[in-house]
Design a protein around this motif. Structure first.
Motif, mmCIF file in Angstrom:
data_model
loop_
_atom_site.group_PDB
_atom_site.id
_atom_site.type_symbol
_atom_site.label_atom_id
_atom_site.label_comp_id
_atom_site.label_asym_id
_atom_site.label_seq_id
_atom_site.Cartn_x
_atom_site.Cartn_y
_atom_site.Cartn_z
ATOM 1 N N GLN A 10 0.843 -1.181 0.000
ATOM 2 C CA GLN A 10 0.000 0.000 0.000
ATOM 3 C C GLN A 10 0.886 1.241 0.000
ATOM 4 O O GLN A 10 1.825 1.352 0.778
ATOM 5 N N ALA A 11 0.555 2.188 -0.875
ATOM 6 C CA ALA A 11 1.343 3.404 -0.959
ATOM 7 C C ALA A 11 1.085 4.273 0.258
ATOM 8 O O ALA A 11 -0.061 4.524 0.614
ATOM 9 N N GLN A 12 2.159 4.737 0.878
ATOM 10 C CA GLN A 12 1.978 5.599 2.034
ATOM 11 C C GLN A 12 3.175 6.514 2.216
ATOM 12 O O GLN A 12 4.267 6.253 1.724
ATOM 13 N N VAL A 13 2.897 7.608 2.915
ATOM 14 C CA VAL A 13 3.912 8.605 3.227
ATOM 15 C C VAL A 13 3.905 8.784 4.738
ATOM 16 O O VAL A 13 2.843 8.982 5.324
ATOM 17 N N VAL A 14 5.069 8.708 5.352
ATOM 18 C CA VAL A 14 5.160 8.750 6.808
ATOM 19 C C VAL A 14 6.136 9.831 7.240
ATOM 20 O O VAL A 14 7.295 9.840 6.812
ATOM 21 N N GLU A 15 5.638 10.739 8.086
ATOM 22 C CA GLU A 15 6.494 11.781 8.644
ATOM 23 C C GLU A 15 6.929 11.399 10.057
ATOM 24 O O GLU A 15 6.229 10.651 10.741
ATOM 25 N N SER A 16 8.041 11.971 10.476
ATOM 26 C CA SER A 16 8.511 11.793 11.848
ATOM 27 C C SER A 16 9.405 12.965 12.220
ATOM 28 O O SER A 16 9.806 13.746 11.350
ATOM 29 N N GLY A 17 9.691 13.079 13.525
ATOM 30 C CA GLY A 17 10.633 14.092 13.984
ATOM 31 C C GLY A 17 10.026 15.283 14.697
ATOM 32 O O GLY A 17 10.760 16.147 15.189
ATOM 33 N N GLY A 18 8.703 15.345 14.751
ATOM 34 C CA GLY A 18 8.082 16.457 15.451
ATOM 35 C C GLY A 18 8.284 16.350 16.954
ATOM 36 O O GLY A 18 8.790 15.352 17.468
ATOM 37 N N GLY A 19 7.896 17.418 17.658
ATOM 38 C CA GLY A 19 8.017 17.410 19.108
ATOM 39 C C GLY A 19 7.905 18.798 19.689
ATOM 40 O O GLY A 19 7.502 19.746 19.007
ATOM 41 N N LEU A 20 8.277 18.901 20.953
ATOM 42 C CA LEU A 20 8.255 20.169 21.675
ATOM 43 C C LEU A 20 9.669 20.727 21.757
ATOM 44 O O LEU A 20 10.603 20.006 22.140
ATOM 45 N N VAL A 21 9.810 21.996 21.409
ATOM 46 C CA VAL A 21 11.130 22.631 21.433
ATOM 47 C C VAL A 21 10.969 24.072 21.907
ATOM 48 O O VAL A 21 9.922 24.696 21.689
ATOM 49 N N GLN A 22 11.988 24.579 22.560
ATOM 50 C CA GLN A 22 11.953 25.966 23.027
ATOM 51 C C GLN A 22 12.225 26.932 21.866
ATOM 52 O O GLN A 22 12.886 26.556 20.887
ATOM 53 N N PRO A 23 11.746 28.162 21.986
ATOM 54 C CA PRO A 23 12.068 29.160 20.958
ATOM 55 C C PRO A 23 13.579 29.273 20.769
ATOM 56 O O PRO A 23 14.351 29.261 21.741
ATOM 57 N N GLY A 24 13.986 29.360 19.514
ATOM 58 C CA GLY A 24 15.404 29.395 19.180
ATOM 59 C C GLY A 24 16.012 28.030 18.941
ATOM 60 O O GLY A 24 17.159 27.935 18.470
ATOM 61 N N GLY A 25 15.261 26.993 19.255
ATOM 62 C CA GLY A 25 15.765 25.639 19.089
ATOM 63 C C GLY A 25 15.624 25.114 17.673
ATOM 64 O O GLY A 25 15.208 25.836 16.759
ATOM 65 N N SER A 26 15.983 23.837 17.509
ATOM 66 C CA SER A 26 15.979 23.200 16.192
ATOM 67 C C SER A 26 15.277 21.855 16.240
ATOM 68 O O SER A 26 15.244 21.199 17.283
ATOM 69 N N LEU A 27 14.717 21.490 15.102
ATOM 70 C CA LEU A 27 14.149 20.163 14.899
ATOM 71 C C LEU A 27 14.414 19.751 13.455
ATOM 72 O O LEU A 27 14.542 20.605 12.566
ATOM 73 N N SER A 52 11.479 14.303 9.098
ATOM 74 C CA SER A 52 11.753 13.347 8.037
ATOM 75 C C SER A 52 10.445 12.882 7.418
ATOM 76 O O SER A 52 9.419 12.791 8.109
ATOM 77 N N CYS A 53 10.512 12.586 6.145
ATOM 78 C CA CYS A 53 9.351 12.056 5.419
ATOM 79 C C CYS A 53 9.855 10.985 4.471
ATOM 80 O O CYS A 53 10.776 11.225 3.692
ATOM 81 N N VAL A 54 9.242 9.808 4.550
ATOM 82 C CA VAL A 54 9.632 8.705 3.677
ATOM 83 C C VAL A 54 8.401 8.189 2.957
ATOM 84 O O VAL A 54 7.377 7.892 3.581
ATOM 85 N N ALA A 55 8.507 8.105 1.636
ATOM 86 C CA ALA A 55 7.443 7.534 0.814
ATOM 87 C C ALA A 55 7.754 6.060 0.564
ATOM 88 O O ALA A 55 8.918 5.690 0.374
ATOM 89 N N SER A 56 6.727 5.241 0.560
ATOM 90 C CA SER A 56 6.934 3.804 0.379
ATOM 91 C C SER A 56 7.525 3.538 -1.006
ATOM 92 O O SER A 56 7.325 4.311 -1.949
ATOM 93 N N PRO A 57 8.260 2.421 -1.131
ATOM 94 C CA PRO A 57 8.978 2.139 -2.384
ATOM 95 C C PRO A 57 8.066 2.007 -3.600
ATOM 96 O O PRO A 57 8.524 2.213 -4.739
ATOM 97 N N ASN A 58 6.785 1.690 -3.386
ATOM 98 C CA ASN A 58 5.878 1.552 -4.529
ATOM 99 C C ASN A 58 5.367 2.892 -5.044
ATOM 100 O O ASN A 58 4.563 2.915 -5.990
#
Length: 119
Positions: free
Chosen positions: A1-18, A21-27
């Protein structure tokens, strides 16, 4: 099944970094555009374009993130990344990955990942 999956979100303080990532399935093939959008207002389905990466290497950014966000891509992995630096509270949103292909009707969205910038 074709799908797109994101990751890497979260809580961060102002001035910070995140780094998202996004990966699409091989099909999912013949990708010509991978993009990041965000939805900043709960309950409002409108999504703002944040950054795009074309297969030929070109990139575009929303004015609000220029100089702070960087989009990059690994075509061998069907992946796109969003490095977010100097984050501000107004960057708080659900971030979505969108994949456009040359296949008729071949547009795919991920489920979204929450980014919260708060002290």
């Amino acid at each position: 099944q074709a799908q797109v999956v994101e990751s890497g979100g979260g809580l961060v303080q102002p001035g910070g970094s995140l780094r998202l990532s996004c990966v699409a399935s091989p099909n999912i093939s013949r990708i010509f555009l991978m993009s990041w959008y965000r939805q900043t207002t709960p309950g409002n389905p409108q999504r703002e374009l944040v950054a795009q990466s074309l297969s030929g290497g070109g990139t575009t950014y929303a004015d609000s993130v220029k100089g702070r966000f960087t989009i990059s891509r690994d075509s061998t992995k069907n992946a796109v990344y969003l490095q977010m630096n100097s984050l501000k509270p107004e960057d708080t949103a659900i971030y979505y990955c969108k994949v456009d292909t040359f296949v008729h009707g071949g547009v795919y969205w991920g489920q979204g990942t929450q980014v919260t910038v708060s002290s």
